[in-house]
Design an enzyme around this catalytic site. Sequence first.
Site, PDB file in Angstrom:
ATOM      1  N   ASP A  21       0.836  -1.203   0.000  1.00  0.00           N
ATOM      2  CA  ASP A  21       0.000   0.000   0.000  1.00  0.00           C
ATOM      3  C   ASP A  21       0.876   1.260   0.000  1.00  0.00           C
ATOM      4  OD1 ASP A  21      -1.488  -2.241   0.719  1.00  0.00           O
ATOM      5  OD2 ASP A  21      -2.781  -1.141   2.093  1.00  0.00           O
ATOM      6  N   HIS A  23      -0.647   4.703  -0.093  1.00  0.00           N
ATOM      7  CA  HIS A  23      -1.373   5.670   0.738  1.00  0.00           C
ATOM      8  C   HIS A  23      -0.789   7.082   0.694  1.00  0.00           C
ATOM      9  CE1 HIS A  23      -4.396   3.079   2.342  1.00  0.00           C
ATOM     10  NE2 HIS A  23      -3.571   2.277   2.970  1.00  0.00           N
ATOM     11  N   ASP A  50      -4.450   0.649  -3.025  1.00  0.00           N
ATOM     12  CA  ASP A  50      -4.418   1.642  -1.950  1.00  0.00           C
ATOM     13  C   ASP A  50      -3.320   2.670  -2.212  1.00  0.00           C
ATOM     14  OD1 ASP A  50      -6.607   0.561  -0.767  1.00  0.00           O
ATOM     15  OD2 ASP A  50      -5.669   0.135   1.165  1.00  0.00           O
ATOM     16  N   ASN A  76      -9.078  -1.381  -1.438  1.00  0.00           N
ATOM     17  CA  ASN A  76     -10.342  -0.986  -0.804  1.00  0.00           C
ATOM     18  C   ASN A  76     -10.497   0.536  -0.740  1.00  0.00           C
ATOM     19  OD1 ASN A  76      -8.215  -1.404   1.223  1.00  0.00           O
ATOM     20  ND2 ASN A  76      -9.739  -0.700   2.701  1.00  0.00           N
ATOM     21  N   HIS A  77      -9.377   1.280  -0.682  1.00  0.00           N
ATOM     22  CA  HIS A  77      -9.501   2.742  -0.647  1.00  0.00           C
ATOM     23  C   HIS A  77      -9.933   3.310  -2.008  1.00  0.00           C
ATOM     24  CE1 HIS A  77      -8.122   3.901   3.468  1.00  0.00           C
ATOM     25  NE2 HIS A  77      -7.791   2.626   3.440  1.00  0.00           N
ATOM     26  N   HIS A 188      -2.472  -4.588   2.126  1.00  0.00           N
ATOM     27  CA  HIS A 188      -3.685  -4.286   2.903  1.00  0.00           C
ATOM     28  C   HIS A 188      -3.505  -4.339   4.416  1.00  0.00           C
ATOM     29  CE1 HIS A 188      -7.877  -3.674   3.707  1.00  0.00           C
ATOM     30  NE2 HIS A 188      -8.068  -4.881   4.198  1.00  0.00           N
TER      31      HIS A 188
END
Length: 228
Positions: A21, A23, A50, A76-77, A188
């Site tokens: 991820d 982010h 993500d 999922n983001h 994740h």
Amino acid sequence: MTTLLVHHELNRHGRDFAVGDIHGHFTRLRTALDHAGFDPAIDRLFSVGDLVDRGPESEQALDWLALPWFHAIRGNHEDIAIRYARGNPVDQTNYIANGGAWFVTLPLARRRIYAEAFARLPLAREIETPAGLVGILHADSPVRDWSRLCWSLRLWRAARDRAMWSRARLQDEDAGGVAGLRALVVGHTPVEDPVVLGNVHHIDTGGWMQDGRFTLLDLATLRAPAMR
Ligand SMILES: [Mn+2]
């Protein structure tokens, strides 16, 4: 309909890496790539998704998605951003608490552009390597046999949710693995060091966190150069 699984042929000229991820920390990712001697002319980087939320550079996601050597899947983001932009019910307080403030405050037209780009991302990729096929999902595999993945993702919302949201394999320490693959790479769930269960590699070592780092897993060797 969006392609759910994208296949990549063997990279005959350079190296292939997977990263966990991101982010919103693309500057840190760029530093990690530099440390690994990443060569954008021949190497490829596969992202488990993500790309956005939490960090300060989420808006750069579109620029990265346009890079010819950068291949991401939907985390999922991204899934939440798509839902939010389409006006589907999203718990906005929870979304902001999980780093979505940048998206909530974007002008509507910009929000739609991001959501369209995220909706074009597949949920899975598979990459040919000299030692066999490597799969990439954001969170976990909904199937025990990779050959069933496409049908499963197409037919079942629960399978898509498991692919993007599940933490079950790590929590259960399920070493059963996924047949039909040399390795499956997922992110994740943050881990201090990469965790391998069966043939499933969990590589989100929190490059976006204060004390974390990005793991760049070499898909040919299934090893990551140590970078602390
Ligand atoms: Mn995630």
